[in-house]
Design an enzyme around this catalytic site. Structure first.
Site: not given
Length: 365
Positions: A211, A236, A260
């Site tokens: 990630e 991310d 997110k």
């Protein structure tokens, strides 16, 4: 619905253990909570911005100022979650501030309508598999003991935080000790493309993904790295909108996306990121930002959408806190239950909130 007033509340909720990543160590959840009051219902939101601009350019005090000074005045008159999002778009950036206020508006709207977050967003499951994020440790022995404890609790996936100097050996030892467990790593942008040969050593461990290895702006670098590694690259910090997700996919910079809501500006945009990725056959999973039960409730509802095919950072409350600000989320055979009540489906413990509150302000709309 009309918003009559809004409370901005700063809290300090201690973590059970320090949580270290490549950009710093957290000892407590220092967060801004948003409470929206309407004649029909109250709604709650949680800002994921950290106290310092380390994960992103946003930080908690700045987010609180943006909410009170610039965003809230845009929400006078009749408003719902969609109109709130449209009006707040007049302010450039500040996605975490927008996400917190938008979440509170949506919570109030859904509580008044008697609809859950999951139903509104399009959830297809009543529980989701829970992964756990393991911070950078002081020793390999401590790391192995920590992972062993989480596996014993039933977590479905282990994520190891890595940085230069803490990467190949810790991953190798975890794989050696625990065998073929679902395992992934998160660099939080700690490397450069020049480290590609070193990062390629991770291919030997059969990871689910690596990630955000490179800086968030370096999509071309991620695309080049993806050509040099067999381990899937997951983005991310780079994914700040559905458009950014589409661009990253088109460039070959990512084959998995961490969603997110705070990072993309809210749950409506998070759903759009999900939809874009699903249309391109790219799996997504729900990331975490040390949320209290307020933010965790919304994240778990989001993780129940059909495109979330990998376990996310949807850990039980006791992974982070001895006492949560809501009824705690608990692990049940490696899963957590999606709240089914109106809105977020959880209610803050006001007495406990008052104990951990460090500042509060009521604002009129």
């Amino acid at each position: 619905m009309k918003i009559s007033r809004v409370e901005l509340r700063r809290i300090a909720l201690p973590l059970v253990t320090p949580f270290r990543t490549s950009f710093g160590t957290s000892l407590a959840r220092d967060a801004v909570l948003v409470r929206v009051v309407t004649p029909e219902a109250e709604g709650w939101g949680e800002c994921v911005a950290m106290p310092e601009p380390s994960y992103s350019s946003e930080y908690a005090s700045g987010a609180a100022e943006v909410i009170g000074r610039f965003l809230l005045p845009l929400l006078s008159g009749e408003v719902d979650a969609h109109t709130a999002e449209q009006r707040m778009a007049r302010v450039r950036g500040h996605r975490m501030a927008k996400a917190a206020l938008g979440m509170a508006v949506l919570d109030a709207q859904l509580r008044a309508a008697g609809m859950s977050f999951g139903s509104y967003l399009g959830a297809t499951r009543d529980r989701v598999p829970a992964g756990v994020s393991v911070g950078i440790m002081t020793s390999i022995a401590e790391l192995l003991d920590t992972v062993d404890g989480y596996l014993a609790q039933g977590y479905q996936r282990i994520k190891l935080k890595i940085e230069p100097g803490w990467d190949i050996q810790p991953v190798a030892r975890v794989r050696e000790r625990f065998g073929d467990i679902p395992l992934q790593v998160d660099a939080n942008a700690a490397y450069e493309l020049a480290d590609a040969r070193h990062l390629a050593q991770l291919d030997a461990f059969g990871l689910l993904l690596v990630e955000q290895p490179l800086p968030e702006e370096d999509l071309r670098g991620h695309a080049a790295l993806a050509q040099r590694m067999t381990t899937p690259i997951c983005l991310d910090e780079s994914i700040v909108s559905a458009r950014a997700a589409a661009d990253a996919i088109a460039l070959g910079a990512t084959s998995v996306v961490n969603v997110k809501p705070g990072r993309v500006g809210g749950y409506l945009e998070a759903r759009r990121v999900h939809d874009v990725c699903q249309a391109h056959g790219v799996p997504v999973w729900a990331g975490g930002m040390l949320e209290t039960g307020i933010g965790r409730a919304a994240n778990i509802a989001l993780a129940a959408l059909p495109g979330f095919t990998l376990p996310g950072d949807t850990s039980a409350s006791d992974r982070y806190y001895e006492r949560d600000v809501t009824q705690p989320f608990e692990l049940d055979e490696g899963h957590v239950t999606v709240p089914a009540g109106p809105g977020l489906g959880v209610t803050p413990d006001m007495d406990f909130l008052d104990e951990i509150t460090t500042a509060r302000e009521w604002l009129e709309v």
